[in-house]
Design an enzyme around this catalytic site. Structure first.
Site, PDB file in Angstrom:
ATOM      1  N   HIS A 130       0.821  -1.216   0.000  1.00 34.42           N
ATOM      2  CA  HIS A 130       0.000   0.000   0.000  1.00 34.42           C
ATOM      3  C   HIS A 130       0.852   1.262   0.000  1.00 34.42           C
ATOM      4  O   HIS A 130       1.912   1.332   0.614  1.00 34.42           O
ATOM      5  CB  HIS A 130      -0.943   0.013   1.199  1.00 34.42           C
ATOM      6  CG  HIS A 130      -0.256  -0.045   2.533  1.00 34.42           C
ATOM      7  ND1 HIS A 130       0.260   1.063   3.152  1.00 34.42           N
ATOM      8  CD2 HIS A 130      -0.005  -1.080   3.366  1.00 34.42           C
ATOM      9  CE1 HIS A 130       0.786   0.726   4.309  1.00 34.42           C
ATOM     10  NE2 HIS A 130       0.644  -0.577   4.466  1.00 34.42           N
ATOM     11  N   ASP A 131       0.386   2.236  -0.757  1.00 36.64           N
ATOM     12  CA  ASP A 131       0.985   3.571  -0.842  1.00 36.64           C
ATOM     13  C   ASP A 131       2.361   3.592  -1.495  1.00 36.64           C
ATOM     14  O   ASP A 131       3.075   4.599  -1.413  1.00 36.64           O
ATOM     15  CB  ASP A 131       1.077   4.225   0.548  1.00 36.64           C
ATOM     16  CG  ASP A 131      -0.269   4.312   1.234  1.00 36.64           C
ATOM     17  OD1 ASP A 131      -1.080   5.167   0.828  1.00 36.64           O
ATOM     18  OD2 ASP A 131      -0.522   3.516   2.158  1.00 36.64           O
ATOM     19  N   GLY A 169       4.969  -1.194   2.546  1.00 36.48           N
ATOM     20  CA  GLY A 169       4.194  -0.001   2.247  1.00 36.48           C
ATOM     21  C   GLY A 169       5.050   1.250   2.153  1.00 36.48           C
ATOM     22  O   GLY A 169       6.125   1.341   2.741  1.00 36.48           O
TER      23      GLY A 169
END
Length: 273
Positions: free
Chosen positions: A121-122, A139
């Site tokens: 994520h991100d 992440g």
């Protein structure tokens, strides 16, 4: 009309370009956008607020846009964006952004995400990034243009990899890697510059020599690091590649800067000479 296999499940609300192709048993969520020429392979899963640009290929059993592996995530409408002509190979996973980041996982154009790689994520991958098989990105990782990450490598969350760098296979990367750098090992240390990549991509002799002097001055020299940075800035003034390395180092970091493993780095530098 888009070519959608009868066994595929496409939710109402999904935006599918007329030239897109969706294979057998693929699943496409209601907030997914597929641009012209996108190909989705058999059993692939696209979910969340996910946008695929022109010519993206998602191969069988890959998943894009599923929730982040973040216990703070409670279903917020975070996103995934994948740039034109990027290829996501079999069993690779790309998770949507989280509320603890910018809410966006972004992969640029002309990237290759090989089999079983994971983009957490991100993460932000700029253009022409290659992740070899089984690469794992925690992440919030940021990878610059034209970086190659060798197979089986794990990159710690919030690490930055500068453009044109190369990461050796089976490495554990816990610190930021300078632009044009080369590193490997568990735990990874700098071993020099990506000289082969620089030559292949048309960097001139003067620029390469300036980068080599910069590397030696920063990571193989003596004295305080701030003083070595000042010396390099003075002695290699006028080279934009050197200025890029120095700017990267000065940028605030959550993980800190990867330094050289002296014995290996000095041997590699001597061999390159």
């Amino acid at each position: 009309m888009a070519q959608i296999h009868p066994t595929a499940i496409v939710a109402p609300g999904a935006t599918i370009a007329s030239s897109a192709v969706i294979g057998p048993y693929a699943t496409v969520g209601e907030h997914v956008i597929l641009a012209d020429g996108v190909q989705v392979g058999a059993h692939a899963v696209l979910d969340g607020v996910t946008s695929l640009a022109e010519g993206v290929q998602i191969l069988p059993f890959a998943s894009v846009g599923l929730p982040p592996q973040d216990l703070k995530y409670k279903g917020e409408p975070t996103r995934v964006e994948i740039g034109a002509r990027t290829i996501v190979r079999e069993h690779a996973t790309v998770h949507r952004g989280s509320v603890s980041g910018d809410g966006l996982t972004r992969i640029g154009a002309d990237c290759l995400i090989m089999c079983v790689a994971h983009v957490g994520h991100d993460c932000v991958l700029d253009d022409r990034v290659i992740l070899a098989n089984n690469v794992m990105l925690g992440g919030h990782v940021h990878i610059g243009d034209t970086v190659f990450v060798g197979g089986g490598t794990a990159i710690h969350q919030s690490v930055r990899i500068g453009r044109q760098a190369v990461i050796g296979g089976m490495s554990g990367v816990e610190r930021d890697v300078i632009p044009f750098g080369s590193c490997m090992g568990n735990r990874a240390r700098l071993i020099g510059l990506n000289l082969i990549g620089l030559k292949r991509r048309g960097f001139g002799r003067d620029a390469i020599n300036a980068l080599r002097a910069t590397y030696r001055g920063l990571f193989l020299g003596r004295g305080q690091f701030e003083g070595r940075m000042a010396d390099v800035a003075s002695s290699q003034a006028g080279f934009k590649e050197v200025e890029e390395v120095l700017a990267f180092i000065r940028t605030p970091s959550k993980r800190g800067l990867m330094r050289a493993g002296r014995g290996v780095a000095e041997a590699a530098e001597a061999e390159a000479a």
